[in-house]
Design a protein around this motif. Structure first.
Motif, mmCIF file in Angstrom:
data_model
loop_
_atom_site.group_PDB
_atom_site.id
_atom_site.type_symbol
_atom_site.label_atom_id
_atom_site.label_comp_id
_atom_site.label_asym_id
_atom_site.label_seq_id
_atom_site.Cartn_x
_atom_site.Cartn_y
_atom_site.Cartn_z
ATOM 1 N N LYS A 37 40.542 39.094 39.362
ATOM 2 C CA LYS A 37 40.254 37.726 38.902
ATOM 3 C C LYS A 37 41.543 36.995 38.593
ATOM 4 O O LYS A 37 41.699 35.803 38.878
ATOM 5 N N GLY A 38 42.513 37.712 38.034
ATOM 6 C CA GLY A 38 43.811 37.129 37.673
ATOM 7 C C GLY A 38 44.545 36.554 38.870
ATOM 8 O O GLY A 38 45.379 35.653 38.743
ATOM 9 N N LEU A 39 44.241 37.090 40.089
ATOM 10 C CA LEU A 39 44.927 36.620 41.289
ATOM 11 C C LEU A 39 44.679 35.119 41.521
ATOM 12 O O LEU A 39 45.518 34.431 42.101
ATOM 13 N N GLY A 40 43.517 34.668 41.049
ATOM 14 C CA GLY A 40 43.160 33.267 41.242
ATOM 15 C C GLY A 40 44.207 32.321 40.639
ATOM 16 O O GLY A 40 44.410 31.201 41.119
ATOM 17 N N GLY A 41 44.934 32.774 39.626
ATOM 18 C CA GLY A 41 45.917 31.921 38.948
ATOM 19 C C GLY A 41 47.260 31.878 39.654
ATOM 20 O O GLY A 41 48.188 31.208 39.214
ATOM 21 N N LEU A 42 47.422 32.643 40.763
ATOM 22 C CA LEU A 42 48.729 32.679 41.438
ATOM 23 C C LEU A 42 48.964 31.408 42.245
ATOM 24 O O LEU A 42 48.003 30.740 42.642
ATOM 25 N N GLN A 43 50.250 31.147 42.525
ATOM 26 C CA GLN A 43 50.593 30.056 43.429
ATOM 27 C C GLN A 43 50.020 30.376 44.807
ATOM 28 O O GLN A 43 49.917 31.542 45.182
ATOM 29 N N LYS A 44 49.719 29.329 45.559
ATOM 30 C CA LYS A 44 49.118 29.530 46.878
ATOM 31 C C LYS A 44 49.980 30.430 47.770
ATOM 32 O O LYS A 44 49.496 31.343 48.447
ATOM 33 N N ALA A 45 51.310 30.183 47.696
ATOM 34 C CA ALA A 45 52.230 30.951 48.554
ATOM 35 C C ALA A 45 52.272 32.424 48.173
ATOM 36 O O ALA A 45 52.540 33.284 49.008
ATOM 37 N N ASP A 46 51.988 32.737 46.912
ATOM 38 C CA ASP A 46 52.064 34.128 46.459
ATOM 39 C C ASP A 46 50.771 34.900 46.713
ATOM 40 O O ASP A 46 50.735 36.124 46.576
ATOM 41 N N LYS A 47 49.700 34.143 47.045
ATOM 42 C CA LYS A 47 48.397 34.801 47.116
ATOM 43 C C LYS A 47 48.298 35.915 48.163
ATOM 44 O O LYS A 47 47.794 37.012 47.849
ATOM 45 N N PRO A 48 48.817 35.720 49.418
ATOM 46 C CA PRO A 48 48.686 36.821 50.400
ATOM 47 C C PRO A 48 49.348 38.098 49.917
ATOM 48 O O PRO A 48 48.757 39.180 49.988
ATOM 49 N N ALA A 49 50.579 37.986 49.394
ATOM 50 C CA ALA A 49 51.288 39.191 48.931
ATOM 51 C C ALA A 49 50.541 39.840 47.782
ATOM 52 O O ALA A 49 50.388 41.075 47.727
ATOM 53 N N GLY A 50 50.036 39.006 46.883
ATOM 54 C CA GLY A 50 49.282 39.541 45.745
ATOM 55 C C GLY A 50 48.039 40.272 46.212
ATOM 56 O O GLY A 50 47.717 41.361 45.715
#
Ligand code: FA5
Length: 356
Positions: A38-51
């Motif tokens: 759920k926390g991944l939702g708060g990441l920057q768009k660019a960081d989402k794939p790596a996350g």
């Protein structure tokens, strides 16, 4: 997170504890992995794939640790710690093997005879007519050659499974180089002949060297197995050839041998007694008894090597004389250990064999 999960799964001592750990880390609603997801939702768009990739890798590792814990519990181990090797435990004693009582008897006899100057030699168990009979002064028509008393070898007479013997006994005889039937040796006296032949050959026409040997090995006779007979048994053969050897030497050697074999512990003198007997290859021949445990015990045959035997192998009986003796090893081993049935020696029951 990943190492916390691995530790929790690894320490789970039963399925209830493992299930609790699974709910805590992998639970679909309130599990800790879910929270991270759920926390991944708060990441920057660019960081989402790596996350997302990282989350998947962690998820796989944690699931693998969970499955390993499941397998461990299924196989009966408690926890990783408790299943580990406890170096403070005393070792399990190894079961030591031991030598067969017949082998022990053979080794002891070899050792005693070695101290008396007799070298141990071996001979083949498949013998030819010359070594088993002719050279031992057993002529063509002698009853000792009877097929009922010997294991003659044959070829091309294999029994099919379930087929009964009968006519197959008539199979084609296996012949030696001399064209005579081969057989399993019925006595170790065959080795006398081989040894004397070698001694004579080594002299290359000169004076053959003296001989002092013992031969210990298997012999075969179609005797029905009972408490004291077996179709395969062992003999010890002694042979001494030199100028001037007499019957007194024979008695002296046997006396010293038995004194070492039976008399050392008791410190009592072992008496040797000769009774007249007959063997084709000795003249005179004797049966030898020893006084043991308060009675006379028959231990085998002996005698002075017959001049015909000396001549057969190329010695000159005018120049050398010799003695020979042959004893049954099983009977001596049985007497020594109080074994009452020879068949026990070959039943391969470890409970019996472990006693010696
Ligand atoms: C002989 O075999 C002679 N070759 C001994 C000999 C050697 C005499 C040198 C003179 C000079 P005999 O057949 O008696 O002798 O056998 C010797 C010993 O073998 C017997 O005393 C007995 O202890 C043992 N023996 C014979 N048949 C069996 C059997 N079926 N099972 C176990 N032991 C046996």
């Amino acid at each position: 997170f990943e190492s916390d999960a691995a530790a929790a799964f690894g320490n789970a001592g039963d399925t209830t504890a493992l299930e609790a750990a699974r709910v805590e880390f992998l639970g679909a609603k309130a599990g800790r992995l879910k929270a991270i997801q759920k926390g991944l939702g708060g990441l920057q768009k660019a960081d989402k794939p790596a996350g997302g990739q990282k989350l998947n890798a962690v998820k796989t590792a944690v699931e693998t640790a969970f499955m390993a814990a499941q397998e461990r519990l299924a196989s009966g181990a408690k926890s990783v710690e408790r299943a580990a090797f406890d170096i403070t435990l005393p070792g399990r004693p190894l079961r030591r093997g031991r030598l067969h009582p017949i082998t022990q008897t053979i080794e002891r006899m070899k050792e005693i005879m070695g101290r008396l100057g007799f070298t141990a030699v071996e001979g083949p168990e498949i013998e030819d007519d010359w070594h088993n009979f002719v050279a031992l002064n057993i002529p063509e028509i002698h009853p000792a050659r009877d097929p009922l008393d010997n294991f003659y070898l044959s070829v091309g007479s294999h029994l099919a499974p379930g087929e009964s013997p009968g006519a197959k006994y008539e199979g084609t005889p296996a012949l030696g180089p001399d064209g005579k039937p081969l057989l399993l040796r019925s006595q170790t006296s065959t080795v006398q002949i081989r040894t004397m032949e070698e001694a004579v050959a080594s002299a290359d026409g000169g004076t053959p060297p003296p001989v002092r040997i013992v031969s210990l090995g298997r012999v075969y006779r179609p005797d029905t197995a009972d408490a004291t007979h077996y179709p395969m048994f062992h003999q010890i053969e002694g042979l001494c050839i030199a100028p001037g050897v007499t019957m007194a030497d024979l008695k002296g050697v046997l006396q010293m041998f038995w004194q070492s074999y039976f008399g050392l512990e008791s410190n009592e003198p072992i008496e040797v007694r000769f009774r007249p007997s007959f063997f084709p290859f000795t003249e005179p021949s004797v049966e030898c008894d020893i006084w043991h445990d308060g009675k006379w015990m028959e231990i085998g045959g002996a005698g002075m090597v017959d001049p015909n035997v000396l001549r057969a192998v190329g010695y000159d009986p005018e120049e050398v004389t010799g003695f020979a003796f042959g004893l049954g090893i099983e009977r001596i081993c049985m007497r020594q250990h109080g074994i009452t049935d020879i068949r026990d020696l070959y039943a391969n029951d470890v409970r019996f064999l472990a006693q010696f």
